[in-house]
Enzyme design. Structure first.
Site, mmCIF file in Angstrom:
data_model
loop_
_atom_site.group_PDB
_atom_site.id
_atom_site.type_symbol
_atom_site.label_atom_id
_atom_site.label_comp_id
_atom_site.label_asym_id
_atom_site.label_seq_id
_atom_site.Cartn_x
_atom_site.Cartn_y
_atom_site.Cartn_z
ATOM 1 N N HIS A 24 57.804 19.949 -5.363
ATOM 2 C CA HIS A 24 57.342 18.578 -5.579
ATOM 3 C C HIS A 24 58.506 17.636 -5.868
ATOM 4 C CE1 HIS A 24 54.154 15.680 -6.306
ATOM 5 N NE2 HIS A 24 54.721 15.309 -7.443
ATOM 6 N N ASP A 49 55.320 22.917 -2.889
ATOM 7 C CA ASP A 49 54.800 21.985 -3.878
ATOM 8 C C ASP A 49 53.614 22.594 -4.631
ATOM 9 O OD1 ASP A 49 53.875 19.788 -5.329
ATOM 10 O OD2 ASP A 49 54.173 18.383 -3.671
ATOM 11 N N PHE A 96 54.279 9.739 -11.086
ATOM 12 C CA PHE A 96 53.777 9.853 -12.456
ATOM 13 C C PHE A 96 54.905 10.239 -13.408
ATOM 14 C CE2 PHE A 96 51.376 12.245 -15.769
ATOM 15 C CZ PHE A 96 50.480 11.260 -16.146
ATOM 16 N N TRP A 133 50.202 12.308 -3.961
ATOM 17 C CA TRP A 133 49.155 12.839 -4.838
ATOM 18 C C TRP A 133 48.061 11.794 -4.971
ATOM 19 C CZ3 TRP A 133 46.236 11.772 -9.032
ATOM 20 C CH2 TRP A 133 45.667 12.836 -9.756
ATOM 21 N N SER A 171 54.819 10.988 -4.922
ATOM 22 C CA SER A 171 53.762 11.583 -5.735
ATOM 23 C C SER A 171 52.603 10.586 -5.890
ATOM 24 C CB SER A 171 54.339 12.037 -7.075
ATOM 25 O OG SER A 171 53.410 12.843 -7.778
ATOM 26 N N MET A 172 52.294 10.146 -7.119
ATOM 27 C CA MET A 172 51.243 9.129 -7.253
ATOM 28 C C MET A 172 51.645 7.826 -6.572
ATOM 29 S SD MET A 172 49.407 9.497 -10.921
ATOM 30 C CE MET A 172 48.642 11.028 -11.452
#
Length: 287
Positions: free
Chosen positions: A236, A204, A90, A183, A158-159
């Site tokens: 993260h 994270d 993201f 995520w 992440s995303m």
């Protein structure tokens, strides 16, 4: 998200690609036509570059994703290579992935690091774009003739890590998936049939491991080839930036499951006792 400082760190990591050395003893073994490169050592999987010299080419936006960079081995004497598409997280631009392209490609893979259509795309859209990226690699990229279309993999941060898991869930033909600090919201991935390595950060707070990385790992079928490595002290933004643990376990996982190269099993099974990892789980043995 401190994007400016992250981009600076990534740009600093993008050193000029080395010439590389294509090893004379890197020919495929008779019993494994997909084996590429010399016998691995801990030093070779931790090194900034592997045995293959590589070339990079920019990819324009279109074809279902926002453009990016393809990195591929120069050597055409050993047959085709497996390929991997990698998605950022993201608000993250594609250059943050820049270190992974040459690091993985120099070990014998064709690598596409993608920019997403929008910096705010959620995991499902990132899964769409990862799969579109693989299609582009195999059909249109400057490295298409170097790719074995039956040996494809996905990675993401992440995303993009959530998108990696969603892409693997959709396409069981994928040979490997590596979600990094993944995520996603309220998802179980029990339907994934692709060998999956989950990379997490111990500290994270953006995607806390109990609710994301570890929960996703635990939701994977117990019969699946899977592993979970948690980078000690990593937040993260630690595992996605240039670092040895993410690189060496990603290389080993791709080699083991995309290339079916059991020489790399030693770095995954038995479960490593690695001081750089605060946790390491897996369902060894793989062979």
């Amino acid at each position: 998200m401190r994007i400016r400082s992250k981009v600076a760190a990534a740009v600093a990591a993008l050193a000029v690609l080395g010439s590389g050395v294509a090893s004379a003893d890197a020919k495929p073994a008779a019993d494994n036509p997909y084996q590429r490169g010399p016998d691995p050592t801990m030093g070779s999987i931790e090194a900034d570059r592997g045995p293959f010299a590589v070339t990079q080419a920019p990819v324009p936006a279109g074809d279902g994703f926002g453009g990016g960079t393809v990195t591929y081995p120069n050597d055409t004497s050993q047959g085709t290579f497996g390929a991997v598409a990698i998605a950022p997280g993201f608000l993250e631009p594609e250059p943050l992935l820049g270190w992974l392209g040459p690091r993985l490609a120099s070990q014998g893979f064709v690598v596409l690091t993608i920019a997403t259509n929008s910096l705010v795309d959620f995991p499902t859209a990132r899964a769409d774009q990862l799969l579109a990226g693989l299609k582009f690699l195999a059909e249109k990229s400057p490295a298409k003739d170097r790719i074995d279309k039956s040996r494809l993999a996905v990675m993401g941060i992440s995303m993009g890590g959530g998108g990696t898991l969603e892409a693997a869930e959709r396409d069981p033909a994928l040979k490997a998936a590596i979600p990094i600090v993944p995520w996603d919201i309220g998802r179980s991935f029990s339907g994934v049939r692709t060998p999956t390595l989950v990379v997490a950060g111990q500290g994270d707070i953006i995607a806390p491991t109990p609710m994301h990385a570890k929960a996703f790992y635990d939701s994977l079928s117990p019969g699946l080839n899977k592993a979970y490595v948690e980078i000690a002290g990593g937040g993260h933004f630690g595992p996605p930036l240039p670092n040895v643990p993410t690189a060496k376990y990603s290389i080993s996982w791709l080699k083991r499951f995309v290339d079916d190269d059991t020489r790399y099993e030693q770095f995954l099974c038995p479960i490593p006792k690695d001081p750089q990892a605060s946790a390491f789980e897996g369902n060894c043995p793989h062979t």
